[in-house]
Design an enzyme around this catalytic site. Sequence first.
Site, PDB file in Angstrom:
ATOM      1  N   ARG A 269       1.218  -0.790   0.054  1.00  0.00           N
ATOM      2  CA  ARG A 269      -0.454  -0.051   0.084  1.00  0.00           C
ATOM      3  C   ARG A 269       0.916   0.603  -0.260  1.00  0.00           C
ATOM      4  NH1 ARG A 269       0.218   1.829   5.369  1.00  0.00           N
ATOM      5  NH2 ARG A 269       0.381   0.507   6.696  1.00  0.00           N
ATOM      6  N   HIS A 273      -2.214   3.700   6.389  1.00  0.00           N
ATOM      7  CA  HIS A 273      -3.150   2.088   6.730  1.00  0.00           C
ATOM      8  C   HIS A 273      -4.454   2.610   7.051  1.00  0.00           C
ATOM      9  CE1 HIS A 273      -5.015  -1.228   8.486  1.00  0.00           C
ATOM     10  NE2 HIS A 273      -5.229  -0.070   9.403  1.00  0.00           N
ATOM     11  N   TYR A 283       7.179   4.365  10.161  1.00  0.00           N
ATOM     12  CA  TYR A 283       7.870   2.632  10.070  1.00  0.00           C
ATOM     13  C   TYR A 283       8.060   2.188   9.103  1.00  0.00           C
ATOM     14  CZ  TYR A 283       3.356   2.121   8.484  1.00  0.00           C
ATOM     15  OH  TYR A 283       1.523   2.824   7.604  1.00  0.00           O
TER      16      TYR A 283
END
Length: 370
Positions: A269, A273, A283
């Site tokens: 992706r 999120h 991250y």
Amino acid sequence: MGENIAKNFDPKQTLNEIEDKFQMFQILNEDGVIVNEEANPNLSDEELVELMTRMVYTRILDQRSISLNRQGRLGFYAPTAGQEASQLASHYALEKEDWILPGYRDVPQIVWHGLPLWKAFLFSRGHFVGNQMPEGLNVLPPQIIIGAQYVQAAGVALGLKKRGAKNVAITYTGDGGSSQGDFYEGINFAGAFKAPAIFIVQNNQFAISTPREVQTSAKTIAQKGIAAGIASVLVDGMDPLAVYVATKDARDRAINGEGPSLIETMCYRYGPHTMSGDDPTRYRTSDIDNEWAAKDPIVRFRKYLEGKGLWSEQKETEVIELAKEEIKAAIKQADETPKQKVTDLISNMYEELPRNLEEQFKIYVEKESR
């Protein structure tokens, strides 16, 4: 005794042999070149163009949805860019009568299955009309609870089998969802009853901020299906042809009574999120972003279709403009839908009001009539 154990007892070797068998299935490489001609589904020119059209349209839908979310005109939204091949090529292998049990990121599949776009926008806003599926549309509302759709899909698939229907129930989750108990319960139940289910794990490498390698010590998620006794495969999720073939094969076997399948699609992706405060730069590194940007499913498929003379910049521009027009009309229709009221929520929940709510209901009827 010790010698016999040494000859016949090597759990680690068994594990390694199983894991080594899961090689990633690919048909179309990153340069848009067919590298597995035997597996090429040989879709017609019209079918190839239609699949590309849906992928480009969905990328624009994702971009506009992110913008609308930032404007405060949408509620909950989970970006989909990068997963178009995984989502839409798997859906392209289905029939209209098949059932889809989506996760919250899987709105594109149910839109292409027949959910009006304006209702998809209302779902994002938390409006109950967004969960009212049109008559004859075999779709359940997107599941917010991680992995819960896997258990539901097993049940729907068993129902199809008991009715003698030649259809399947397909469901999706992410790599994080494969860590949930519902994931294991769903595939085990479906496997035990040979239910016609297709379980897709879209391994986009990060369950929110948790990298896939921290989710499980298993080399692949696909191998987990073996424990449930179901056919399982690892697929290049950025390759629309490979995803289509894997899903169609799973569907053909399911309706022939061979039971469920687990498909792990390796994808990525590109966005966060969800739009609810996630920051992927905390991250994910730019190196891994760039690595996966080079595997973009739309770029890959565009190169392939251009090489066949089936796609052009003009054609893509036409699709983009159409998407923008339809999205604009859909958000307008969503805006014009009457806002939900407290009395709507109560009425939708109860056919007959319990006594303790009758008084409250009358109070809200009076308030809403002012």
